[in-house]
Enzyme design. Structure first.
Site, PDB file in Angstrom:
ATOM      1  N   GLY A  16      35.013  39.720  -0.167  1.00 15.04           N
ATOM      2  CA  GLY A  16      36.401  40.810  -0.853  1.00 15.04           C
ATOM      3  C   GLY A  16      37.339  40.410  -2.267  1.00 15.04           C
ATOM      4  O   GLY A  16      37.328  39.474  -2.143  1.00 15.04           O
ATOM      5  N   LYS A  64      44.474  50.428   3.887  1.00 19.85           N
ATOM      6  CA  LYS A  64      43.375  50.614   4.975  1.00 19.85           C
ATOM      7  C   LYS A  64      43.702  50.788   5.942  1.00 19.85           C
ATOM      8  O   LYS A  64      43.138  51.154   7.162  1.00 19.85           O
ATOM      9  CB  LYS A  64      43.215  49.161   4.839  1.00 19.85           C
ATOM     10  N   GLU A 114      31.042  37.289   8.528  1.00 22.43           N
ATOM     11  CA  GLU A 114      32.417  37.106   9.101  1.00 22.43           C
ATOM     12  C   GLU A 114      32.567  37.035  10.079  1.00 22.43           C
ATOM     13  O   GLU A 114      33.706  36.678  11.012  1.00 22.43           O
ATOM     14  CB  GLU A 114      32.984  38.643   8.207  1.00 22.43           C
ATOM     15  N   GLY A 135      33.173  45.090   6.320  1.00 17.94           N
ATOM     16  CA  GLY A 135      31.287  44.432   6.308  1.00 17.94           C
ATOM     17  C   GLY A 135      31.364  45.561   4.816  1.00 17.94           C
ATOM     18  O   GLY A 135      29.944  45.676   4.905  1.00 17.94           O
ATOM     19  N   ARG A 136      31.654  46.502   4.664  1.00 15.93           N
ATOM     20  CA  ARG A 136      31.514  47.423   3.193  1.00 15.93           C
ATOM     21  C   ARG A 136      30.620  46.190   1.850  1.00 15.93           C
ATOM     22  O   ARG A 136      30.381  46.899   0.949  1.00 15.93           O
ATOM     23  CB  ARG A 136      32.578  48.138   2.719  1.00 15.93           C
TER      24      ARG A 136
END
Ligand code: DER
Length: 238
Positions: free
Chosen positions: A29, A125, A107, A99-100
């Site tokens: 990410g 977040k 992970e 996991g987006r």
């Protein structure tokens, strides 16, 4: 400070925890990308030596190679000293939605094999209830009869107001399923009001569905969260 600058601040703070000789889980990410850049820089300058990186996605593997982080895998290094990764959501118990970016399975494997798992986020977040951001809680499923599996997931949350789910498709084409590094599909769950109830029980119920590989709730796995706040301050929550 921009959100990306906050991500960088949190990432650099996490990399301060890395010592020479460590086996490091490399997250996926945009926040984790800053950690990869920082790690590569410290390795190049000889400040960090004998680092072994375990990438959580093919995308991270490519980025890590590009910045010169030596790589290996869990088969060769079943115990990881420290994993550094971002998250989509963090609740007050340090449970996560991840996991987006579609990398949740690798992970969770790597971060689950880590002595310490440090999560790096900007303050946007932080949530009260997982799923509360209205964004997806991803579930990785095998492609075989994915619609059947999706039906089982839907029935699991029958009666939950504001619940919806859908197969994740590629950004370019609504008809083409998004495919993970593990050649699976992703079904995204949406909870308008956040996930209420016992998260462990919900996790078990999802994982019991044959055809489900893994989901993006990371429960009881976080060692600490490094939060970069809009005012430039950084808090570490353990
Ligand atoms: O896909 C993932 O799990 C990523 O770590 C995600 O949760 C955070 O991505 P970001 O750092 O780009 O917001």
């Amino acid at each position: 400070l921009s959100q990306d600058e906050l991500k960088r601040i949190a990432a650099y703070r996490a990399v301060d925890l890395v010592e020479s000789g460590m086996v490091i889980g490399l997250g996926t990410g945009s926040t984790a990308a800053h950690a990869l850049d920082r790690l590569g820089d410290l390795i190049r300058r000889g400040i960090l030596r004998d680092i072994v990186g375990i990438p959580t996605s093919k995308k991270t593997e490519v980025h890590a190679r590009a910045v010169g982080i030596p790589l290996s895998d869990l088969d060769s290094h079943p115990v990881v000293d420290l994993s550094i990764d971002g998250a989509d959501e963090v609740d007050r118990h340090l449970n996560l939605v991840k996991g987006r970016g579609g990398s949740l399975l690798r992970e969770k494997m790597i971060e689950g094999a880590s002595k310490r798992f440090v999560v790096i986020v900007d303050e946007t977040k932080m949530v009260n209830l997982l799923g509360g951001s209205g964004l997806a809680v991803p579930v990785e499923v095998i492609p075989f009869c994915w619609s059947f599996t999706m039906g089982k997931l839907r029935r699991l949350f029958d009666g939950v107001s504001g619940f919806d789910l859908r197969l994740r498709t590629t950004s370019g084409d609504e008809m083409t399923p998004s495919v993970t590094d593990n050649l699976n599909y992703v079904i995204d769950l949406f909870f308008e009001k956040g996930i209420t109830g016992n998260l462990d029980e919900i996790s078990d119920a999802i994982l019991k569905i044959v055809g489900v590989v893994e989901h993006g709730m990371f429960l009881g796995m976080t060692t600490s969260v490094i939060v970069a706040r809009k005012d430039g301050s950084v808090t570490v929550i353990n």
